[in-house]
Design a protein around this motif. Structure first.
Motif, short mmCIF file in Angstrom:
data_model
loop_
_atom_site.label_atom_id
_atom_site.label_comp_id
_atom_site.label_asym_id
_atom_site.label_seq_id
_atom_site.Cartn_x
_atom_site.Cartn_y
_atom_site.Cartn_z
N ARG A 66 1.07 -1.19 0.05
CA ARG A 66 -0.04 0.23 0.31
C ARG A 66 0.65 1.50 0.09
O ARG A 66 0.42 2.57 -0.96
CB ARG A 66 -0.59 0.06 0.83
N GLY A 67 2.03 1.12 0.84
CA GLY A 67 2.73 2.30 1.07
C GLY A 67 3.34 2.89 -0.96
O GLY A 67 3.99 3.56 -0.77
N ALA A 68 4.08 1.43 -0.97
CA ALA A 68 4.77 1.62 -2.36
C ALA A 68 3.77 1.80 -3.10
O ALA A 68 4.52 2.38 -3.94
CB ALA A 68 5.43 0.10 -2.48
N VAL A 69 2.91 1.39 -3.98
CA VAL A 69 1.40 2.24 -4.67
C VAL A 69 0.84 3.71 -4.39
O VAL A 69 1.78 4.64 -5.44
CB VAL A 69 0.42 1.38 -4.62
N ALA A 70 1.47 4.04 -3.27
CA ALA A 70 1.19 5.50 -2.89
C ALA A 70 2.82 6.01 -3.51
O ALA A 70 2.58 7.26 -4.02
CB ALA A 70 0.84 5.81 -1.72
N ASP A 71 3.62 5.57 -2.91
CA ASP A 71 4.62 6.86 -3.61
C ASP A 71 4.91 6.53 -4.66
O ASP A 71 5.48 7.63 -5.53
CB ASP A 71 5.85 5.40 -2.69
N TRP A 72 4.94 5.19 -6.10
CA TRP A 72 4.66 4.96 -7.28
C TRP A 72 4.33 6.04 -7.65
O TRP A 72 4.55 7.16 -8.45
CB TRP A 72 4.36 3.60 -7.00
#
Length: 384
Positions: A66-72
């Motif tokens: 979830r964090g990686a999607v937001a950061d991407w």
């Protein structure tokens, strides 16, 4: 039996793939790539099976993904999302289903733009919704503002918008995005945005999400797909992004569909989104080169192609190519006589379908594309 499914034929993608297998044909119909292969992400998934938990992950997705999607999205689309605004799903089709189930109630109307991905209409109907079809202008695949306005009623609750668009490989015109944003605000509509092809936009262009437009942050469900970003379509890892109040309702719909997505795949995708930007750019460039190679080959055969700005797909205009066959007959003929499978664009219409467009997938090895071109070259003179 539910009549929606009882009376539904096999999808055109599965039907053409079955025919391709039976005939030993080159399958340029269904949209799965031959490569490039991301070994780092695949190895991460294998390692996670051995080194991490194989039990139920959190229903909304592991925190790392979830964090990686937001950061991407922050890095690539300047969207400021928090991990609490991301719900991980088992592929984008599940995300679309969950979004429709969460947003509409029986009798609500949903705007669909055709040509449309074949899952949209039955999912709207299964949720109890009523589809209102808006046909894009085929001269440039633009939204007709008058047709859109005429399709809106007091019962209209949401719209589903695919950008970049399968099957035609187009990217939405900025004026059309602005039009949709204004319409959503004026009529209090939720926009369900299928943006799975967002990492496969060519010729130096950049994807711009409807969510980025003024007034859309709180009323957009943005859907993405790791399968498209990394060319791992069988993994079925997707997500929905929305403001927290909406995301919480989306999660409740998701929990009674697939509930969770395999945790090893989630960890691998998280790692890939964090570390594989260069590979993603390389893959995009490779697909663009394959597009250019295949389109040049089709044009050498006298087949007129429709410009493709994104996705894995390019379409041929049979009428402009002076082929006196409709799209279904042409696809049947090239399987039987050329050993090449394609998809008729009429399958992407709910009504009033054109019959002169055929979609090919170019996300294949160069040798495969050349063999398909050679087979078409030999067969075309024999076609009606």
């Amino acid at each position: 039996m539910n009549p929606i499914y009882r009376d539904m034929p096999t999808t055109i993608f599965e039907a053409m793939s079955m025919r391709a297998r039976a005939a030993g044909a080159i399958n340029l119909g269904q949209g799965f790539p031959d490569g490039p292969r991301n070994d780092a992400v695949i190895d991460a998934a294998c390692d996670a099976l051995q080194q991490r938990s194989n039990q139920y992950p959190p229903m909304v997705g592991i925190p790392e993904l979830r964090g990686a999607v937001a950061d991407w999205y922050r890095r690539h689309q300047q969207l400021e999302l928090g991990p609490d605004e991301v719900v991980v799903t088992s592929g984008a089709t599940e995300a679309i289903a969950a979004a429709l189930l969460a947003v509409i109630s029986p009798g609500d109307e949903v705007l669909l733009f055709q040509p449309l991905y074949d899952a949209y209409l039955p999912l709207v109907q299964r949720a109890g919704g009523v589809a209102r079809i808006v046909t894009l202008d085929p001269s440039g695949w633009r939204i007709d503002a008058e047709a859109l306005a005429a399709s809106i009623t007091p019962r209209t609750r949401a719209l589903v918008f695919n950008d970049p668009m399968n099957p035609m490989g187009t990217c939405a015109h900025p004026d059309d995005l602005a039009l949709l944003a204004r319409i959503c605000a004026e009529h209090d509509l939720i926009a369900i945005c299928d943006e799975v092809w967002e990492a496969l936009v060519y010729d130096g262009a950049q994807h711009r999400s409807l969510m980025q437009h003024p007034g859309m942050r709180e009323r957009t469900v943005k859907i993405g797909s790791a399968g498209k970003i990394f060319g791992l379509t069988g993994w079925k890892v997707g997500w929905m992004c929305a403001a927290p109040p909406l995301a919480r309702i989306l999660a409740k719909a998701h929990q009674f569909l697939t509930f969770t997505t395999p945790p090893n795949l989630q960890w691998a995708v998280a790692q890939g989104l964090d570390s594989q930007d260069d590979w993603i750019a390389m893959a995009r460039n490779q697909h663009q080169a394959s597009r250019d190679f295949f389109c040049a080959g089709l044009q050498d055969l006298g087949l007129v192609t429709v410009p493709s700005a994104a996705t894995y797909f390019v379409s041929v205009d049979l009428a402009a190519s002076r082929i006196a066959m409709d799209d279904v007959a042409f696809c049947d003929a090239i399987i039987d006589q050329a050993g090449v499978a394609a998809i008729p664009i009429s399958a992407f219409y709910a009504e009033a379908a054109p019959g002169h467009l055929v979609r090919f997938c170019f996300a294949k090895e160069r040798a495969t594309l050349q063999e398909a071109l050679d087979r078409l070259a030999a067969a075309l003179p024999r076609l009606g």
